[in-house]
Design an enzyme around this catalytic site. Structure first.
Site, short mmCIF file in Angstrom:
data_model
loop_
_atom_site.label_atom_id
_atom_site.label_comp_id
_atom_site.label_asym_id
_atom_site.label_seq_id
_atom_site.Cartn_x
_atom_site.Cartn_y
_atom_site.Cartn_z
N LYS A 77 0.81 -1.31 -0.03
CA LYS A 77 0.16 -0.06 -0.04
C LYS A 77 0.85 1.18 -0.04
CE LYS A 77 -3.32 -1.02 -0.78
NZ LYS A 77 -3.52 -1.95 -2.01
N THR A 80 2.91 0.63 -5.13
CA THR A 80 3.37 -0.33 -5.82
C THR A 80 2.87 -0.56 -7.34
OG1 THR A 80 3.19 -1.77 -3.94
CG2 THR A 80 3.64 -2.85 -5.76
N THR A 81 1.30 -0.09 -7.53
CA THR A 81 0.93 -0.11 -8.82
C THR A 81 1.42 1.21 -9.59
OG1 THR A 81 -1.24 -0.72 -7.44
CG2 THR A 81 -1.61 0.00 -9.72
N HIS A 140 7.29 -7.77 -2.10
CA HIS A 140 7.11 -7.12 -1.05
C HIS A 140 8.25 -7.54 0.05
CE1 HIS A 140 3.58 -4.71 -2.18
NE2 HIS A 140 2.79 -6.00 -2.01
N ARG A 162 6.24 4.90 1.93
CA ARG A 162 4.85 5.85 2.10
C ARG A 162 4.71 6.13 3.60
NH1 ARG A 162 -1.22 5.03 0.10
NH2 ARG A 162 -1.96 7.23 -0.10
N LYS A 295 -7.91 6.58 -3.51
CA LYS A 295 -7.93 8.25 -3.75
C LYS A 295 -6.70 8.56 -4.21
CE LYS A 295 -10.97 9.88 0.11
NZ LYS A 295 -11.01 10.63 1.19
P1 A3P Z 1 -5.18 5.07 -1.06
O1 A3P Z 1 -5.57 3.77 -0.59
O2 A3P Z 1 -4.62 5.66 -0.08
O3 A3P Z 1 -5.84 5.91 -2.15
P2 A3P Z 1 -0.26 -0.24 -3.76
O4 A3P Z 1 -0.30 -0.10 -5.14
O5 A3P Z 1 1.11 -0.34 -3.05
O6 A3P Z 1 -1.21 -1.44 -3.42
O7 A3P Z 1 -0.88 1.15 -2.93
C1 A3P Z 1 -2.15 1.33 -3.26
C2 A3P Z 1 -2.22 2.84 -3.05
O8 A3P Z 1 -1.53 3.73 -4.07
C3 A3P Z 1 -3.60 3.19 -3.03
O9 A3P Z 1 -3.60 4.48 -1.96
C4 A3P Z 1 -3.91 3.90 -4.24
O10 A3P Z 1 -5.07 4.52 -4.65
C5 A3P Z 1 -2.63 4.46 -4.71
N1 A3P Z 1 -2.45 4.51 -6.25
C6 A3P Z 1 -2.60 3.87 -6.99
N2 A3P Z 1 -2.29 4.05 -8.24
C7 A3P Z 1 -1.66 5.08 -8.19
C8 A3P Z 1 -1.11 6.22 -9.13
N3 A3P Z 1 -0.95 5.82 -10.36
N4 A3P Z 1 -0.59 7.30 -8.54
C9 A3P Z 1 -0.81 7.67 -7.06
N5 A3P Z 1 -1.16 6.71 -6.36
C10 A3P Z 1 -1.74 5.61 -6.86
#
Ligand code: A3P
Length: 331
Positions: A77, A80-81, A140, A162, A295
């Protein structure tokens, strides 16, 4: 724990244990349950989800890093994405025009795979041998738990983290989507206490970030340390740093043609979130890709956590990061 390692060395393709063997081993480990029903097992000082156990052990035992590998590593979280989308786009910017990028029709998690899940996990979908070089992969895993070959090779690691409060809140929402349960604010206190005690997926959080922070100080040419908040604040500079670290710096021409801006636009939260694949499709486990896009902001924790929780976290950070030079922005 030796039994776990022995079994992994002797059975299966990538050393996967049978369900029964794994059950037996897990019974011997300390366990805590996240309220939504995920079991976390304490193994060699870290908390791992039971679903990835096969893959984690097998990855540790069998992965042979190559010098050309690029491994993206995050605490869950932490973005990563986003990091996967950026790395994929930077790597492939000469292979496809932006308007034909596979990112427009494929979720970033299906373009860059998790080692402990899609490659070494229970139901692998790809053999490493089938990947072209340079390989771009993700995990991870904590630094101290990485396979020896990764530490010995010259492979490069990009680590993204983060602030812990947004990580915590982001995971709360992710967990309820995965378990298909409604958001229950009354669980926040209990879960926050677990997080602060270090009980979180791939946690403790502090150890995860500190280990990579130290590794990035010791080998800056091999470990790039990025923060979600910094990337949000100054995406252009960080995109340049990332491309340079990947060995694919933007040329002067590319810069003047606005290629960095194009990369960032394609990988932006707003763009990815609204793509058909990420809005309406599901992954191979039946979970909606939309769960990766909530978000995408810094500071959403303030809508859920109390001042005393913030105070507890601030104290913990002071204590855990003392003398390291590492800190986080919360808003
Ligand atoms: P929030 O839940 O605070 O919105 P991961 O990819 O490690 O699972 O993390 C997910 C978090 O990254 C989520 O945060 C998601 O909304 C945010 N996220 C996903 N894609 C993103 C992007 N392209 N730019 C910025 N934040 C992003």
């Amino acid at each position: 724990m030796e039994k776990l390692k022995e079994s992994c060395q002797t059975c299966g393709d990538y050393g996967r244990m049978s369900e029964e063997e794994m059950e037996e081993v897990l019974k011997t480990l300390p366990m805590e349950k996240i309220p939504e029903g995920f079991d976390l097992y304490f193994y060699e000082g870290r908390w791992y989800p039971s679903i990835f156990f096969h893959g984690i052990i097998s990855f540790q035992q069998h992965f042979k890093a190559q010098d050309a590998d690029l491994i993206l590593i995050t605490f869950p979280k932490s973005g990563t994405t986003w990091l996967k989308a950026l790395a994929f786009t930077i790597e492939n910017r000469k292979n496809y025009p932006f308007s034909e990028s596979p990112l427009l029709t494929t979720n970033p998690h299906d373009l860059i795979l998790f080692l402990e899940d899609e490659i070494y996990g229970k139901n692998p979908i790809l053999k490493l041998e089938d990947l072209p070089s340079p390989r771009v992969l993700a995990t991870h895993m904590p630094h101290s738990a990485l396979p020896t070959s990764m530490k010995e090779s010259n492979c490069r690691v990009v680590y993204m983290c983060r602030n812990p409060l947004d990580v915590f809140i982001s995971f709360r929402h992710f967990a309820i989507t995965l378990s298909n349960t409604p958001f229950d604010p009354s669980l926040i206190e209990e879960c926050f206490d677990m997080f602060c005690r270090g009980v979180s997926i791939y946690g403790p959080f502090w150890d995860h970030v500190l280990e990579y922070w130290k590794a990035s100080r010791e080998r800056p040419d091999k470990v790039l340390f990025l923060k979600y908040e910094d990337m949000k604040e100054d995406p252009i500079s960080h995109c340049k740093v990332l491309a340079k670290f990947m060995g694919l710096p933007f040329s002067v021409e590319e810069e003047s043609q606005g290629v960095i801006e194009e990369v960032l636009k394609l990988c932006s939260f707003d763009n990815l979130k609204d793509l058909e694949v990420n809005k309406n499709e599901k992954n191979r486990n039946g979970h909606p890709y939309s769960m990766f896009f909530r978000k995408g902001e810094v500071g959403d924790w303030a809508n859920f956590l109390t001042p005393s929780m913030l105070e507890r976290m601030n104290k913990l950070m002071e204590e855990k990061f003392a003398g390291s030079g590492l800190n986080f922005k919360f808003s």
